[in-house]
Scaffold this motif. Sequence first.
Motif, PDB file in Angstrom:
ATOM      1  N   ILE A   5       0.756  -1.116   0.039  1.00  0.00           N
ATOM      2  CA  ILE A   5      -0.106  -0.236  -0.111  1.00  0.00           C
ATOM      3  C   ILE A   5       0.849   1.350   0.078  1.00  0.00           C
ATOM      4  CG2 ILE A   5      -1.844  -1.156   0.985  1.00  0.00           C
ATOM      5  CD1 ILE A   5      -0.960   0.356   3.799  1.00  0.00           C
ATOM      6  N   GLN A   6       0.428   2.324  -0.587  1.00  0.00           N
ATOM      7  CA  GLN A   6       0.996   3.634  -0.584  1.00  0.00           C
ATOM      8  C   GLN A   6       0.031   4.801   0.103  1.00  0.00           C
ATOM      9  OE1 GLN A   6       1.207   5.975  -4.318  1.00  0.00           O
ATOM     10  NE2 GLN A   6       3.570   6.118  -3.809  1.00  0.00           N
ATOM     11  N   LEU A   7       0.580   5.323   1.072  1.00  0.00           N
ATOM     12  CA  LEU A   7       0.030   6.413   1.710  1.00  0.00           C
ATOM     13  C   LEU A   7      -0.181   7.538   0.696  1.00  0.00           C
ATOM     14  CD1 LEU A   7       0.968   6.122   5.249  1.00  0.00           C
ATOM     15  CD2 LEU A   7      -0.844   4.853   4.301  1.00  0.00           C
ATOM     16  N   LEU A   8      -1.319   8.041   0.537  1.00  0.00           N
ATOM     17  CA  LEU A   8      -1.460   9.382  -0.349  1.00  0.00           C
ATOM     18  C   LEU A   8      -1.615  10.510   0.441  1.00  0.00           C
ATOM     19  CD1 LEU A   8      -4.071   7.771  -2.788  1.00  0.00           C
ATOM     20  CD2 LEU A   8      -1.609   7.943  -3.089  1.00  0.00           C
ATOM     21  N   ILE A  62      -6.962  10.181   6.267  1.00  0.00           N
ATOM     22  CA  ILE A  62      -5.919   9.476   5.896  1.00  0.00           C
ATOM     23  C   ILE A  62      -6.291   8.973   4.333  1.00  0.00           C
ATOM     24  CG2 ILE A  62      -6.615   7.137   6.853  1.00  0.00           C
ATOM     25  CD1 ILE A  62      -3.608   6.446   7.094  1.00  0.00           C
ATOM     26  N   ALA A  63      -5.589   8.809   3.481  1.00  0.00           N
ATOM     27  CA  ALA A  63      -5.863   8.223   2.349  1.00  0.00           C
ATOM     28  C   ALA A  63      -4.787   7.136   1.757  1.00  0.00           C
ATOM     29  CB  ALA A  63      -6.229   9.207   0.955  1.00  0.00           C
ATOM     30  N   LEU A  64      -5.142   6.045   1.013  1.00  0.00           N
ATOM     31  CA  LEU A  64      -4.014   5.358   0.636  1.00  0.00           C
ATOM     32  C   LEU A  64      -4.445   4.440  -0.695  1.00  0.00           C
ATOM     33  CD1 LEU A  64      -5.229   1.952   1.488  1.00  0.00           C
ATOM     34  CD2 LEU A  64      -4.572   2.805   3.785  1.00  0.00           C
ATOM     35  N   ARG A  65      -3.567   3.924  -1.266  1.00  0.00           N
ATOM     36  CA  ARG A  65      -3.681   3.209  -2.629  1.00  0.00           C
ATOM     37  C   ARG A  65      -3.151   1.723  -2.492  1.00  0.00           C
ATOM     38  NH1 ARG A  65      -2.109   6.425  -5.988  1.00  0.00           N
ATOM     39  NH2 ARG A  65      -4.029   7.304  -6.901  1.00  0.00           N
ATOM     40  N   VAL A 146       6.327   9.575  12.442  1.00  0.00           N
ATOM     41  CA  VAL A 146       4.842   9.610  11.917  1.00  0.00           C
ATOM     42  C   VAL A 146       5.199   8.951  10.619  1.00  0.00           C
ATOM     43  CG1 VAL A 146       4.428  11.527  13.436  1.00  0.00           C
ATOM     44  CG2 VAL A 146       5.195  12.008  11.151  1.00  0.00           C
ATOM     45  N   LEU A 147       3.939   8.592  10.009  1.00  0.00           N
ATOM     46  CA  LEU A 147       3.901   8.297   8.641  1.00  0.00           C
ATOM     47  C   LEU A 147       3.558   9.626   7.633  1.00  0.00           C
ATOM     48  CD1 LEU A 147       1.625   5.214   8.919  1.00  0.00           C
ATOM     49  CD2 LEU A 147       4.216   5.241   8.813  1.00  0.00           C
ATOM     50  N   GLN A 148       4.041   9.446   6.514  1.00  0.00           N
ATOM     51  CA  GLN A 148       3.910  10.668   5.648  1.00  0.00           C
ATOM     52  C   GLN A 148       3.556  10.039   4.421  1.00  0.00           C
ATOM     53  OE1 GLN A 148       8.085  11.970   5.548  1.00  0.00           O
ATOM     54  NE2 GLN A 148       8.070  12.630   7.493  1.00  0.00           N
TER      55      GLN A 148
END
Length: 300
Positions: A5-8, A62-65, A146-148
Motif C-alpha cells: 500500500i502507498q499512503l496518499l 488518511i488516504a491510501l492506494r 510519524v507516517l507521511q
Amino acid sequence: MSALIQLLRCGPLTTIQDAGRFNGLRHGVSASGPMDAGAFARAGNLAGTSGTAGIEFTTGGIALRLLEGSVSIGWSGGDFRAAVDGVPVPWSSAADLQPGSVLEIAAGAWGNFGYLRFSGEIDVPALMGSRATSMRARIGGLDGRVLQSVDELTIIGPGVERQSVDAVDQDLSPVRFIWGVHAEQFTKDVPQRFVSSSFFVTAAMDRMGFRLKDAGNVFEGKSSLSLVSEPVLPGDVQILGDGTPIVLMRDHQPTGGYPRIATVIRADLDRLAQMRPGTELAFTPVTVEHAQALWRSRQK
C-alpha cells in the motif's frame, strides 16, 4: 500472501501502533499503543486480521492506494467518513481492496482517533517486543516516526475469519477514576470540588497528555507540593505548577514530580481520548475493585 500500500495523505500524528510495549518503562520508554484500544481491536475484528499492528490516524484523516496484491482492511474509531474509490462506505466497516483501489477517510462529527487494520501484518520490525511507534524514543513503526504521504507499507500473511462489531456512539457520561496517591495531600475542599466541577478538553492535547481547562478554578494556587519524581501511568491526573490539570496518555513520560489527584480507570481512558477540544467533562470516583470489574467485563 502479501500486499503493498502507498499512503496518499496523512494527517498529523499518523503512526503505526500495536497493543504496546509493556517492558520498556524501566528503561524510560513508555508503552505507547493505541489511544483508543477498543476501537483498535474492533478494526482488527472487522479486517479479520492475523497481525498485531495497525495505523492510528487523527482528524486530519488518511488516504491510501493498494499498489500490489489484495488485502482486507477494517476501520473503526471516533466518527469518521470513509469512501472506497469515491463511493461512500459505512464507518466501522471493512472492504477487500484490489490493485488500484483507493481508501479515503475524513473526520466526522466527533472523535480524535481512528484505526486501520489489515488482514495480515504490517511488515516492520518489532523492537523491544513491539511494533508500536514511540516518537519520544524514536523506535517502532516506520523508523520511529510519524507516517507521511508516499510512504509504502507491505502487508504480509493471510487473514482470518472476520467478525462483526457493534457500532459505538460518543459517550459523554462522567469519566470514572480512582483517587490518586497524592489526593490526601491537597486541602480538604479540593477532592470534593474536583468531583463537583466541570472541566474542558483544551487544544493542548497529544499522545503524551490532555491538558484540561479548570473552569471552576479548583486547583488555583493548589499545586505547591514538593515531590520526588515517581513512576507514572496512563490516566494519571497531574496538577502542574500553575494549577493546570493534565491527564497522562499513552506516550507519557516515565516519571513525574507533580501531584496526582486521580487516575482515570482503564475502561474509560479510550473515550476520554476521543473527546475533542472544547468538550466538557466531569469526573466521578469508583473503587479499585469496581474499576477492575469494569475492565474484566469489557474483555468478555
